[in-house]
Design an enzyme around this catalytic site. Sequence first.
Site, PDB file in Angstrom:
ATOM      1  N   LYS A   1       2.289   3.690  -5.760  1.00 43.98           N
ATOM      2  CA  LYS A   1       1.782   2.752  -6.758  1.00 43.98           C
ATOM      3  C   LYS A   1       2.829   2.444  -7.810  1.00 43.98           C
ATOM      4  CE  LYS A   1      -1.510   3.734  -4.219  1.00 43.98           C
ATOM      5  NZ  LYS A   1      -1.464   3.002  -2.951  1.00 43.98           N
TER       6      LYS A   1
ATOM      7  N   ASP B   1      -3.182  -3.026  -2.700  1.00 43.25           N
ATOM      8  CA  ASP B   1      -4.338  -2.132  -2.602  1.00 43.25           C
ATOM      9  C   ASP B   1      -4.282  -1.112  -3.729  1.00 43.25           C
ATOM     10  OD1 ASP B   1      -6.611  -1.072  -1.645  1.00 43.25           O
ATOM     11  OD2 ASP B   1      -5.668   0.138  -0.094  1.00 43.25           O
ATOM     12  N   ASN B   2      -5.417  -0.488  -4.019  1.00 45.39           N
ATOM     13  CA  ASN B   2      -5.497   0.622  -4.976  1.00 45.39           C
ATOM     14  C   ASN B   2      -4.931   0.271  -6.354  1.00 45.39           C
ATOM     15  OD1 ASN B   2      -4.655   2.126  -2.115  1.00 45.39           O
ATOM     16  ND2 ASN B   2      -6.417   2.958  -3.151  1.00 45.39           N
TER      17      ASN B   2
ATOM     18  N   GLU C   1     -11.663   4.038  -0.541  1.00 50.52           N
ATOM     19  CA  GLU C   1     -11.986   4.182   0.874  1.00 50.52           C
ATOM     20  C   GLU C   1     -12.554   5.568   1.181  1.00 50.52           C
ATOM     21  OE1 GLU C   1      -9.057   3.028  -0.225  1.00 50.52           O
ATOM     22  OE2 GLU C   1      -7.699   4.724  -0.213  1.00 50.52           O
TER      23      GLU C   1
ATOM     24  N   ASP D   1       0.842  -1.202   0.000  1.00 50.58           N
ATOM     25  CA  ASP D   1       0.000   0.000   0.000  1.00 50.58           C
ATOM     26  C   ASP D   1       0.870   1.242   0.000  1.00 50.58           C
ATOM     27  OD1 ASP D   1      -2.192   1.532  -0.050  1.00 50.58           O
ATOM     28  OD2 ASP D   1      -2.801   1.211   2.020  1.00 50.58           O
TER      29      ASP D   1
END
Lengths: 259, 917
Positions: free
Chosen positions: A186, A211-212, A241, A183
């Site tokens: 990126k 994530d993401n 989120e 996380d």
Amino acid sequence: MVSPAIALAFLPLLLTLIIRYRYYFVLLYRAVLIRWVRDCLTGLSREERAFQYILTHATPGDAQSILDTFDHWCSKVEFISNIGPKKGKILDRLLQEHCPITVLELGTHCGYSTVRIARSLPIGARIYSVEMDERNAQVAEKIIRLAGFDEDMVELIVRPSDEVIPRLREDFGVERLDLVFMDHWKRCYLPDLHLLEGSGLLGEGSIILADNVIFPGAPNFLRHVRRSGLYEVRVHRATLEYIRGIRDGMAELTFLGIK
Amino acid sequence: MPRHKLIASESDGKDNEFSLYYVEVEENSKGGKEKQATRDGKRRRARKGEVSRRRASEKRSTEMSNKRAEKKHEKHHKTTRKEGEKHRKRQRRRNADEEAEEESSKEKKNIKNERTKTLKLEDEKEKDVKKKRKKHVKNEEDDANPGKTKQKDCQDVALKEKKKKRKKPETTSESESNSDSESKDNQAVGVLGSLTPEELEKLKEAVDERKKLITTLKGKPWPMKKKLVILRYEFVEKYEGALGKGKGRKLYAYKVMMMKKWMKFQRDLENFKTACIPWEMKIKEIESHFGSSVASYFIFLRWMYGINMILFGLTFGLVMVPEALMGKPYGSMPRKTVPREEEASAMNFAVLWDFGGYAKYSVLFYGYYNNQRAIGWLKFRMPLSYFLVGVGTVAYSYMVVIRTMARNANEEGGGDDTSFNFSWKTFTSWDYLIGNPETADNKFAWCTKEAIVEEQESRKDDNIHLTRFLRVLANFLLLCCLAGSGYLIYFVVRRSQKFALEGLENYGWWERNEVNMVMSLLGMFCPMLFDVISTLENYHPRIALQWQLGCIFALFLGNLYTFIIALMDAIQLKRAEEEIVKKNMTIWQANLYNGTVSDNSTALPITVHTGNVPRGPCWETMVGQEFVRLIISDTMTTYITLLIGDLFRAVLVQFLNNCWCWDLEYGFSSYSEFDVSGNVLGLIFNQGMIWMGAFYAPCLPALNLLRLHVSMYLQCWAVMCCNVPQERVFKASGSSNFYMALLLVILFLSTLPAIYTIVSIPPSFDCGPFSGKNRMFDVIQETLETDFPAWFGKVFSYASNPVLVLPFLLLLVLAIYYLQSTSKTYKRINMELKKKLQTKQNEETKKKNKLAANELEQARKAGEQRSNSSQHTQNSEPPVSSTHTTTRPPASRGHTASGHLPGHPQQPQKNSHSNRK
């Protein structure tokens, strides 16, 4: 010269864009503008403000209470991109299913996800949490301690992830990673995955949770993962989120082992 | 690759299209090069004559690269072949043993043989060449080893190899068919299954024997001819069923061969027929990728193209060409000449692009036509033809649209279609034409997950106040948008009139094209806004779609009518101008006469250059010009939207995705989807404009034809290269009629203004075919008076007497009413029948259930009784009960099929049931 009538004809387009991407504007407002204003007003960083709020509102030693307070602060007061309650449930379920012993977390940020993972780990399990930023790490450490997890359980490493991963074996004596939770930046997903593959820490059945992957998104990461054939890939679709209406996803990779 | 071909050739005439389609789909999933090759192959199949030869040669070239893979494939084939061969041989042996076998079975076998032979002959030629290459080297070695045969020419050797190969497949041919069409001869398979090891051994021996025979033959130092002859007599005729010599076998072989050929010919004819349908393959390809709803747009486009073709033929053949060939040439009259003051700029591109200058004074527009009654040596009645073509195009369009609607209406079943929605969606809404994995995924998600979600949505009631507020807000926004766009267009048109009065030359391009620009932009952006608003409303998607369609329709219609109203104002202005010109004209003429008389009294016919003669503004040409400009700008906007919205976006996503901070493919600005409803509506309104303006600008159908042609190719390409399949894949079964209804409404609404102008406004005095007449339709009266005998005119005047016309109209109305009520009754009867069937089926299923339950009970009792006696009997029991349980579902299925029809025919987009197309 363009006449005003032609300019007016573009009004529907403008309206369309505004309505369609309203959530992104909300996100921009909450994540950038409010943060900037508060930074100027208080002189504290966003993470420190969050810690202050938690210190005053949450029950120390109670992980659930700390998480709830965090969620409340993130959805009502300001915005920090934690994993959030909804995607957190996916994480919880994974942890329950697999009971990992060694967990590597890349990107601690405020320690929300660390607390989340730590509370559902079995006894004797260990989390290595990597955070690059010094100030964030301080806040994260405070929060982790506040939730009642000691250094045996959570090892906070304040260094960039690409330095940490190759040295995990030597410096920390890690033999195998059961779960890797990504996380952080990126952009770093793919290089870090390459490092993990190269380090030999992943065994058959190791799980990597990123994530993401859809928003902000890591397309190269996803592409590599799908093509490499080393993983079994599942993308859990969810929303970003604390904000409705922005699609996001978590990629769950199961390492199949090198053949 | 050969596999698919086999499939294609196997499923002969019956489901030819399907097999073709299958091949096509397979190709899609493959790489480009292979695809090309197979497509070539497919096309070749259509032209049967050179097929095999050319295929062989092409195969050779393409196969060279894939030889490796091919070899493997072949090996596989061979193994299967061998197996089949054994069993064949065995059958033959048995045949020999039991001389007195039944005639029927023999025949069957012969058929098989024949089938294999012809099949083989097709396939063989391909394979021959492949094998030839491979075997070439090997056989050369073989030949060299004995040392008896001398080294011949390379060609000769090749020929020899070919012949040899020819022998070999003949022995193996049956086996091939067996391996391929295993299902056909189940019986044979049974035989194979029942072979004992000894028999197998025997078979093997026989095969080996034959192989030995061939090899010895090969090794003999004879010339090729002799070898062949011996082979034929010794081998083929002895062992190879229908090809060999026997009583009536030759004739039979010939017959079967001919039948095979005939079937192949038929298949090729079918292929040729599909190839003759324009764009059929393209549309099929799109259908496989995007589902039938997107394909339905292209089919609609093709239909539209056909209609426009006929409109174009009428106007071009009966109006434009006669005038251009037989009418007075350019420059002979004032109306056919560019005015002196415009002459300098008449050839500029900007002017021509606006359809001014020379384009304005040509056959393309109304004003150019002369009011001479008959032109040329044919005595072609030009004004009459012009009028009749104008009326005829509209009448033809009405006829076609209504006919299509009526045909489609049959397919709509009545009944209460609201029940069992979920089941219908889950079990029957699959689109079998989808051939793309992504589309299939989407469709699957729609069939299962979204159906569940929808079902949940329909049951739960969330915050009613919020939804109400949102809906009110959304409708308010919609109304604002509609009113705003209407006002904007009105404003712009008024402004453009102001510009026109002051002289367009003083203004730039933006001002001159303001109206078209604004209309196109609104037409482009407002549907997007409606789309967004409809998501805001949180309706059921089907209703949302209808709302959206309604809004777009209202918008387009409002825009069009505002435009027309503004145009009417312009016409009034022009007519006022015309009055002034008329007055000035007489003064000018008088001046002319006076001036010349004073100079020279003898020259009575005054010659003035036609460009200098003052002339009226000719409002008809103005209207035609406006429509042509509108069409052009509309087309341009469509294409530019396509380029920017689809292509540019796709390129952006494709190339920037690597270095962008979020995922472009999933997040913002992903690939665009094809907007079926918007495109169809655009097409419909475009057609409406054509119908409206075609009377004043005969070139409009031609322009539209061009546009449709280009957009067919462009959109096909754009869809395939830069759109992704929709997330909601609708099946477009009933929607066509909905669109047809829209088309009819538009047709009606677009003929209204045209009729109004024709009936109520007198034509210009100095331009067009009707100049000098009081009304345009006076041309009919004129023709009646002068071209027909007197009695005809009399009859016509009687017939047009209100005394006769009114009762006739009344009769018509009565007939319509009668027909309508009868159709209603029929519908009701149908419904009742349906209900009856349903209840009957229900009863039957109940009865069956009861029966089954009884039998089950009995069986159980019997089982209990027998359970004491033995284990063996008990085993046979479950089947008894299971047969009944399996018979039940079909019954209930039949009931549903005859009962309700699924989906919502009256709500066309989401008609999820049965392939209606």
